[in-house]
Design an enzyme around this catalytic site. Structure first.
Site, mmCIF file in Angstrom:
data_model
loop_
_atom_site.group_PDB
_atom_site.id
_atom_site.type_symbol
_atom_site.label_atom_id
_atom_site.label_comp_id
_atom_site.label_asym_id
_atom_site.label_seq_id
_atom_site.Cartn_x
_atom_site.Cartn_y
_atom_site.Cartn_z
ATOM 1 N N ASN A 42 -29.675 7.943 -23.085
ATOM 2 C CA ASN A 42 -29.426 8.057 -21.648
ATOM 3 C C ASN A 42 -28.816 9.431 -21.413
ATOM 4 O O ASN A 42 -27.642 9.646 -21.717
ATOM 5 C CB ASN A 42 -28.468 6.935 -21.214
ATOM 6 C CG ASN A 42 -28.072 7.049 -19.754
ATOM 7 O OD1 ASN A 42 -28.616 7.874 -19.007
ATOM 8 N ND2 ASN A 42 -27.123 6.232 -19.331
ATOM 9 N N LYS A 55 -28.087 10.764 -18.696
ATOM 10 C CA LYS A 55 -27.225 10.793 -17.502
ATOM 11 C C LYS A 55 -27.556 12.042 -16.672
ATOM 12 O O LYS A 55 -28.712 12.462 -16.656
ATOM 13 C CB LYS A 55 -25.744 10.697 -17.902
ATOM 14 C CG LYS A 55 -25.501 9.481 -18.821
ATOM 15 C CD LYS A 55 -24.058 9.125 -19.022
ATOM 16 C CE LYS A 55 -23.966 7.902 -19.931
ATOM 17 N NZ LYS A 55 -22.594 7.424 -20.140
ATOM 18 N N HIS A 107 -26.488 0.232 -14.924
ATOM 19 C CA HIS A 107 -25.516 0.953 -15.741
ATOM 20 C C HIS A 107 -24.147 0.883 -15.067
ATOM 21 O O HIS A 107 -24.056 0.917 -13.836
ATOM 22 C CB HIS A 107 -25.959 2.412 -15.917
ATOM 23 C CG HIS A 107 -25.159 3.098 -16.987
ATOM 24 N ND1 HIS A 107 -23.899 3.585 -16.755
ATOM 25 C CD2 HIS A 107 -25.436 3.339 -18.289
ATOM 26 C CE1 HIS A 107 -23.438 4.103 -17.899
ATOM 27 N NE2 HIS A 107 -24.344 3.967 -18.835
ATOM 28 N N GLU A 128 -21.976 2.992 -14.605
ATOM 29 C CA GLU A 128 -21.695 4.121 -13.696
ATOM 30 C C GLU A 128 -22.343 3.879 -12.330
ATOM 31 O O GLU A 128 -21.797 4.272 -11.300
ATOM 32 C CB GLU A 128 -22.172 5.429 -14.341
ATOM 33 C CG GLU A 128 -21.268 5.819 -15.506
ATOM 34 C CD GLU A 128 -21.946 6.580 -16.637
ATOM 35 O OE1 GLU A 128 -23.045 7.115 -16.437
ATOM 36 O OE2 GLU A 128 -21.350 6.620 -17.740
ATOM 37 N N GLU A 134 -22.980 -2.899 -22.778
ATOM 38 C CA GLU A 134 -22.172 -1.681 -22.792
ATOM 39 C C GLU A 134 -20.778 -1.999 -22.263
ATOM 40 O O GLU A 134 -20.562 -2.027 -21.046
ATOM 41 C CB GLU A 134 -22.810 -0.605 -21.899
ATOM 42 C CG GLU A 134 -24.185 -0.169 -22.343
ATOM 43 C CD GLU A 134 -24.486 1.273 -21.934
ATOM 44 O OE1 GLU A 134 -24.853 2.051 -22.826
ATOM 45 O OE2 GLU A 134 -24.333 1.618 -20.750
ATOM 46 N N GLY A 189 -18.277 6.719 -23.311
ATOM 47 C CA GLY A 189 -17.782 8.091 -23.209
ATOM 48 C C GLY A 189 -16.324 8.249 -23.596
ATOM 49 O O GLY A 189 -15.708 9.278 -23.316
ATOM 50 N N SER A 193 -20.126 4.902 -26.992
ATOM 51 C CA SER A 193 -19.645 5.743 -28.088
ATOM 52 C C SER A 193 -20.346 5.474 -29.419
ATOM 53 O O SER A 193 -19.733 5.581 -30.485
ATOM 54 C CB SER A 193 -18.121 5.623 -28.231
ATOM 55 O OG SER A 193 -17.480 6.056 -27.049
ATOM 56 N N GLY A 233 -23.700 10.350 -24.966
ATOM 57 C CA GLY A 233 -23.357 11.680 -25.488
ATOM 58 C C GLY A 233 -24.196 12.117 -26.687
ATOM 59 O O GLY A 233 -24.713 13.239 -26.714
HETATM 60 P P1 13P Z 1 -21.732 7.223 -24.617
HETATM 61 O O1 13P Z 1 -22.651 7.014 -25.789
HETATM 62 O O2 13P Z 1 -21.571 8.668 -24.226
HETATM 63 O O3 13P Z 1 -20.443 6.491 -24.780
HETATM 64 O O4 13P Z 1 -22.462 6.557 -23.351
HETATM 65 C C1 13P Z 1 -22.981 5.290 -23.470
HETATM 66 C C2 13P Z 1 -23.797 5.005 -22.278
HETATM 67 O O5 13P Z 1 -23.282 4.893 -21.174
HETATM 68 C C3 13P Z 1 -25.246 4.883 -22.447
HETATM 69 O O6 13P Z 1 -25.837 4.373 -21.307
#
Ligand code: 13P
Length: 254
Positions: A9, A11, A98, A100, A170, A176, A216, A238
């Site tokens: 992802n 983002k 998601h 977010e 998640e 993150g 993460s 990430g």
């Molecule tokens: P990270 O791997 O950066 O923690 O993000 C996870 C995520 O939100 C994937 O959709």
């Protein structure tokens, strides 16, 4: 046997050229290094989709997805992108729900149920995200939160429709933050999710559903996470922005 998937992802990262160049690197590495049956997916911003699909032609182990879609088919929704538009680029997947999107754009389970219907109607596969916040986990509400997200967001689907869905657990507190759920914590929730699916549909549907872990995840912790019986891959934030790290995670299934 359910499909193993490692999805990146991106983002809101990478401009057009940066995205094309990272994807080319990843596609070549997938071609050279992936020896198993796993599927790699890159979920990019909308602007990259069409070009990434072109770059992915001829590589069956890498697919492309979006990160959101509007719930309506078309109309006066300035700035939005429809599922049909996404499908017309050749993309195959769409991330929905998601945390977010839930947190910053007010997306709730009812809206996500509508988005899921539209996405499925247009021949796309949702990667549907669920997970609890830190407060919810500390209050020991995580099982209830996940159950409600499943019931309100997905369990209106027919068995056939549900068969198109990929789930992603998640935990919001792990996204993150560098704070991964332990393999035991993740496995416990994944097994619970599968049990809910078996109760709603049947054991076969539950056994066939791919459930990804996200939060993460990195090349170091992925082997232990993916070794859990109910963890079928990852949704990677990430680490998906670095070709080597992403590939090393994909290769856990070699
Ligand atoms: P990270 O791997 O950066 O923690 O993000 C996870 C995520 O939100 C994937 O959709």
């Amino acid at each position: 046997m359910r499909k193993k998937i490692v999805a990146g992802n991106w983002k809101m990262n990478l401009d057009y050229n940066e995205g094309l160049s990272l994807f080319s690197e990843i596609a070549n590495m997938v071609k050279d290094e992936v020896t198993g049956q796993q599927q790699a997916v890159i979920c990019s911003p909308f602007i990259h989709l069409h070009s990434l699909v072109q770059l992915a032609k001829g590589y069956d182990k890498i697919a492309v997805g979006a990160q959101n879609a509007h719930q309506n088919e078309s109309g006066a929704y300035t700035g939005e992108v429809s599922a049909k538009m996404i499908r017309s680029t050749g993309a195959a997947y769409v991330i929905l729900g998601h945390s977010e999107r839930r947190q910053y754009f007010g997306e709730d389970n009812q809206l996500l149920a509508a988005k899921t219907d539209t996405v499925l109607k247009n021949g796309l596969k949702p990667i549907f995200c669920i997970g609890e916040t830190l407060d919810e986990r500390e209050a020991e509400q995580h099982f209830d939160v996940i159950k409600t997200q499943l019931q309100e967001g997905l369990f209106h689907l027919s068995t056939e429709e549900f068969g198109q869905v990929v789930l992603a657990y998640e935990p919001v507190w792990a996204i993150g933050t560098g704070k991964t759920a332990t393999a035991e914590q993740a496995q416990e929730i994944h097994a619970f999710i599968r049990e809910q699916i078996a109760n709603q549909y049947n054991q076969q549907v539950a056994d066939d559903t791919t459930i990804l872990y996200g939060g993460s995840a990195n090349p170091k912790n992925a082997p232990e996470l993916f070794a859990q019986p109910d963890i079928d891959g990852g949704l990677i934030g990430g680490a998906s922005l670095k070709s080597r790290d992403f590939l090393d995670i994909v290769k856990v299934f070699n």
